[in-house]
Design an enzyme around this catalytic site. Structure first.
Site, PDB file in Angstrom:
ATOM      1  N   CYS A 161       0.808  -1.223   0.000  1.00 36.03           N
ATOM      2  CA  CYS A 161       0.000   0.000   0.000  1.00 36.03           C
ATOM      3  C   CYS A 161       0.839   1.270   0.000  1.00 36.03           C
ATOM      4  O   CYS A 161       0.283   2.371  -0.081  1.00 36.03           O
ATOM      5  CB  CYS A 161      -0.959  -0.005   1.192  1.00 36.03           C
ATOM      6  N   HIS A 301      -2.605   8.076   6.549  1.00 37.73           N
ATOM      7  CA  HIS A 301      -2.884   6.800   5.879  1.00 37.73           C
ATOM      8  C   HIS A 301      -4.291   6.335   6.258  1.00 37.73           C
ATOM      9  O   HIS A 301      -5.044   5.892   5.400  1.00 37.73           O
ATOM     10  CB  HIS A 301      -1.831   5.774   6.274  1.00 37.73           C
ATOM     11  N   GLU A 312      -0.719   4.837  13.821  1.00 35.11           N
ATOM     12  CA  GLU A 312      -0.402   6.081  13.129  1.00 35.11           C
ATOM     13  C   GLU A 312      -0.617   7.283  14.036  1.00 35.11           C
ATOM     14  O   GLU A 312       0.187   8.230  14.041  1.00 35.11           O
ATOM     15  CB  GLU A 312      -1.238   6.225  11.857  1.00 35.11           C
ATOM     16  N   LYS A 331      -9.827   8.565   2.968  1.00 37.40           N
ATOM     17  CA  LYS A 331     -10.345   7.226   2.673  1.00 37.40           C
ATOM     18  C   LYS A 331     -11.787   7.039   3.142  1.00 37.40           C
ATOM     19  O   LYS A 331     -12.436   6.055   2.774  1.00 37.40           O
ATOM     20  CB  LYS A 331      -9.451   6.156   3.295  1.00 37.40           C
ATOM     21  N   HIS A 336      -9.977   2.290   0.233  1.00 36.16           N
ATOM     22  CA  HIS A 336      -8.532   2.049   0.190  1.00 36.16           C
ATOM     23  C   HIS A 336      -8.141   1.511  -1.178  1.00 36.16           C
ATOM     24  O   HIS A 336      -8.444   0.360  -1.523  1.00 36.16           O
ATOM     25  CB  HIS A 336      -8.160   1.060   1.286  1.00 36.16           C
ATOM     26  N   PHE A 395       1.939  -3.392   3.998  1.00 38.24           N
ATOM     27  CA  PHE A 395       2.339  -4.668   4.576  1.00 38.24           C
ATOM     28  C   PHE A 395       3.857  -4.840   4.450  1.00 38.24           C
ATOM     29  O   PHE A 395       4.480  -4.379   3.499  1.00 38.24           O
ATOM     30  CB  PHE A 395       1.643  -5.822   3.851  1.00 38.24           C
TER      31      PHE A 395
END
Length: 413
Positions: A161, A301, A312, A331, A336, A395
């Site tokens: 991502c 994010h 985060e 988002k 996403h 990831f």
């Protein structure tokens, strides 16, 4: 050397192009819905960010209209739009050897699924000779280069991502090193097919149980229960500032710095203490010579997962202090887009700086106490900020932070 964003190509669940997309992000128009009847992921996803169908003949012709993966179609469309938005033609406005292309993403996995099923059902003869060029992750970059005669640096980025944001960071590095005058960079993702949807669903990573699909993506909210899978592409034209000035072009914003690192912690989970993300943000600030107090906005994010949002927020507090900087996640409206999210969010951040308007986190009705921050929610917020950060985490512990600076004399175009 300074890298400026002079063009944008956006094809997202929230809208297509600069004006439609930013209007959606500041008005609350959601791009999330139940996949329609006949969609391949209809039975796998309760809600998704689904794009309209694409006629391949709008970007190619001949036999290729039947074999190009959706990621390539999206990449070709957004590349053409970004170059047009920058008023840049290869060969006329830039030396073909001095322009590069870097496109991230996971590759044409839907083509792979289709071909594996075809072979299982009908045998070896059912496998297309176009399988390889359908699944290779460098095909979006390669097809864009072929379409526009780009002969400079070309690559793909596969950092989950964080892919698209890292493509932007790599483009800045090329421009700063003097290896390119222009780089077309970003990501293209088309993950809405059964196997990919099922892997996230079985991991219980996806939002579920929402009567109104538009409310399913709710970053930092106490009731969040996963992210919403979405497809889309976003490509930016990054240009050496002097090169843009010689063409009489004013950029949307400068990409003043970047940070790239890895948590070295876990294949899927973020570090709970946010140490890697915090270090990444500090690298971006140092890269641009900016202090934390000079940053007026962070596009987070913020996917809507329990662990990710907390990690985060912890990192943001470490760098800026609790409530030390306005924060939002777009988002809530787009879902996403995996690797393409970071580029879309960089574009949104550049527009926010130029237009003096911060897009809020929609559906943040009841902020999680573990995500304490100066959340921009419910409505856009006016700003005079000169600098902003946008974060992308993937990831494997992949972290990318991009530092943007409002371009002098550019009211967001």
């Amino acid at each position: 050397m300074t890298a400026v964003i002079t063009g944008m190509g956006l094809f997202t669940p929230a809208g297509r192009g600069v004006e439609e997309t930013f209007a959606a992000l500041t008005s609350g128009r959601s791009g999330l819905r139940r996949p329609p009847e006949g969609h391949p992921a209809r039975d796998c996803l309760e809600v998704a960010g689904v794009l309209p169908e694409i006629d391949p003949r709008s970007v190619t012709s001949g036999p290729e209209t039947k074999v190009l993966d959706r990621i390539v179609l999206l990449a070709l469309l957004t590349a053409a739009e970004a170059l047009a938005d920058a008023n840049l033609e290869v060969g006329r406005d830039v030396d073909p050897d001095r322009i590069g292309v870097i496109v991230g993403g996971v590759g044409g996995m839907s083509t792979l699924e289709t071909q594996v099923l075809a072979r299982a059902a009908r045998g070896r003869a059912a496998v297309s000779p176009y399988l390889l060029t359908g699944i290779l992750p460098n095909m979006p970059s390669a097809r864009i280069a072929i379409a526009h005669g780009i002969r400079g640096y070309s690559s793909s980025v596969g950092t989950a991502c964080a892919s698209g944001a890292q493509a932007v960071a790599d483009a800045v590095r090329l421009i700063r090193a003097g290896e390119a005058d222009v780089v077309l960079c970003g990501a293209s993702e088309a993950p809405l097919f059964p196997t990919f949807a099922d892997t996230f669903g079985n991991a219980r990573a996806l939002a579920r149980g929402w009567a109104d699909p538009a409310e399913a993506s709710r970053p930092f909210d106490k009731r969040r229960n996963g992210f919403v899978l979405a497809e889309g592409a976003a490509l930016l034209v990054l240009e050496r500032a002097e090169h843009a000035a010689a063409r009489g072009v004013t950029g949307y914003a400068e990409v003043a710095g970047y940070g790239v690192n890895t948590d070295a912690y876990h294949p899927t989970a973020p570090r709970p203490d946010g140490a890697g993300a915090a270090a990444c943000m500090r690298r971006a600030l140092a890269s641009g010579g900016v202090e934390p107090a000079q940053v007026g906005y962070v596009n987070a994010h913020g996917t809507g997962t329990k662990l990710g949002d907390i990690a985060e927020t912890t990192a943001l507090a470490e760098v800026f202090g609790i409530g030390g900087v306005p924060v939002s996640s777009t988002k809530g409206l787009t879902g996403h887009l995996l690797g393409a999210s970071g580029v879309l969010e960089a574009a949104a951040t550049a527009l926010a700086l130029g237009r003096g308007l911060l897009p809020p986190t929609y559906h943040l009705d009841d902020p999680d106490p573990d995500c304490a921050a100066d959340h921009v929610c419910a409505a856009p917020r006016a700003t005079r900020a000169e600098h902003a950060l946008t974060n992308s985490f993937g990831f494997g512990g992949q972290n990318v932070s991009l530092l943007l600076r409002r371009a002098a004399g550019a009211p967001g175009r």
